[in-house]
Design a protein around this motif. Structure first.
Motif: not given
Length: 295
Positions: A13-19, A41-54, A271-275
């Motif tokens: 959770e400290n290496l890869f946690g997204m909370k 999202a499953v690992n705790g992030a608030k994820v905004y998704i975007t695309g053309r088709t609502k 890729t997201a977590s490795n500083q």
């Protein structure tokens, strides 16, 4: 007196946690974009998704936004338009004071071309007259390259704020490129492969120029091999997931199969977590480039 050991920092959770992280994913309604959405999202992030088709975005929220530690929020937008990108920035800014993770995933493919002709006139007919148009090149480059630049630069202040406010964290941009931008073959679609090569180089330039400006934002790209998506499978099912037959890849890829959702999820979390990762291409291809020797 000796200092305490740091075992706690090695917990998953400290290496890869997204909370508590806030992310934006373009093209998050299916394929690799949906894989990335779930992984965060499953690992705790608030994820905004975007695309053309609502409708597609809303269905992701309905299907995958329940009983998870994070959240999925749909915001329709056309990232090939600067005006639409600015509207997206304004909407996110009204909801969030910072953005921790930006994943530029939106992309399109191009028409197939027969490159097997051995006669120069036949090759000319196929590549110049039959299958290539200026508008095709413009459309693919606009979606696969241009939007990476404009979306990233539009969100620089929100991304920078994330780094400033969070000790030990630097915000990150992840561009989804492709091994098609690494190999020398056209794979029967010159413009798509050229666009992905451009995406990889654009990632390096953005990483360099942002770092040179003293702004603490990491910019990397993930270069997938074959993963099930609407682009590769030509369709998706009622859960907006696609499938590819394992048998078609035996003997062609050392892994003997196409990529799985979990393979991409692991790459996204890393890729997201490795500083210490910046300006790099993370290849996730089951060994395809290794086997073909086609760099």
């Amino acid at each position: 007196m000796s200092s305490p050991v740091n075992n706690a920092s090695f917990r998953l959770e400290n290496l890869f946690g997204m909370k508590g992280k806030v992310a934006l994913i373009t093209g998050g309604g299916s394929g690799i974009g949906l894989m990335a959405t779930q992984s965060l999202a499953v690992n705790g992030a608030k994820v905004y998704i975007t695309g053309r088709t609502k409708e597609k975005l809303d269905r992701v929220v309905d299907l995958y936004g329940k009983d998870i530690s994070g959240e999925i929020i749909a915001i329709p937008a056309d990232v090939t338009s600067k005006e639409s990108i600015q509207k997206l920035v304004d909407e996110i800014s009204a909801k969030e004071s910072e953005l921790d993770i930006l994943i530029n995933n939106a992309g399109i493919s191009s028409a197939k071309q027969n490159t097997d002709h051995e006669d120069s006139k036949e090759l000319q007919q196929e590549l110049f007259h039959n299958t290539s148009t200026v508008s095709d090149w413009e459309d693919v480059m606009r979606t696969n390259v241009m939007q990476l630049f404009f979306v990233t630069t539009a969100f620089l202040p929100l991304l920078s704020k994330s780094t400033e406010d969070t000790s030990g964290w630097s915000s990150t941009v992840i561009n989804i490129s492709s091994i098609s931008g690494i190999i020398k073959e056209s794979q029967h679609h010159f413009v798509y492969n050229a666009s992905k090569a451009a995406a990889i180089h654009l990632t390096k330039m953005l990483a360099h120029e942002i770092a040179s400006s003293g702004v603490k934002i990491r910019v990397n790209n993930i270069a997938p091999g074959v993963f099930p998506s609407e682009m590769t499978a030509k369709e998706s099912g009622d859960k907006q997931k696609s499938s590819l037959e394992k048998e078609k890849f035996e003997g062609k890829v050392p892994a003997g199969r196409p990529g799985k959702d979990e393979d991409m999820a692991g790459a996204v979390l890393f890729t997201a977590s490795n500083q210490y990762l910046n300006g790099q291409t993370v290849v996730v291809d089951g060994g395809y480039v290794l086997a073909t020797g086609s760099v």
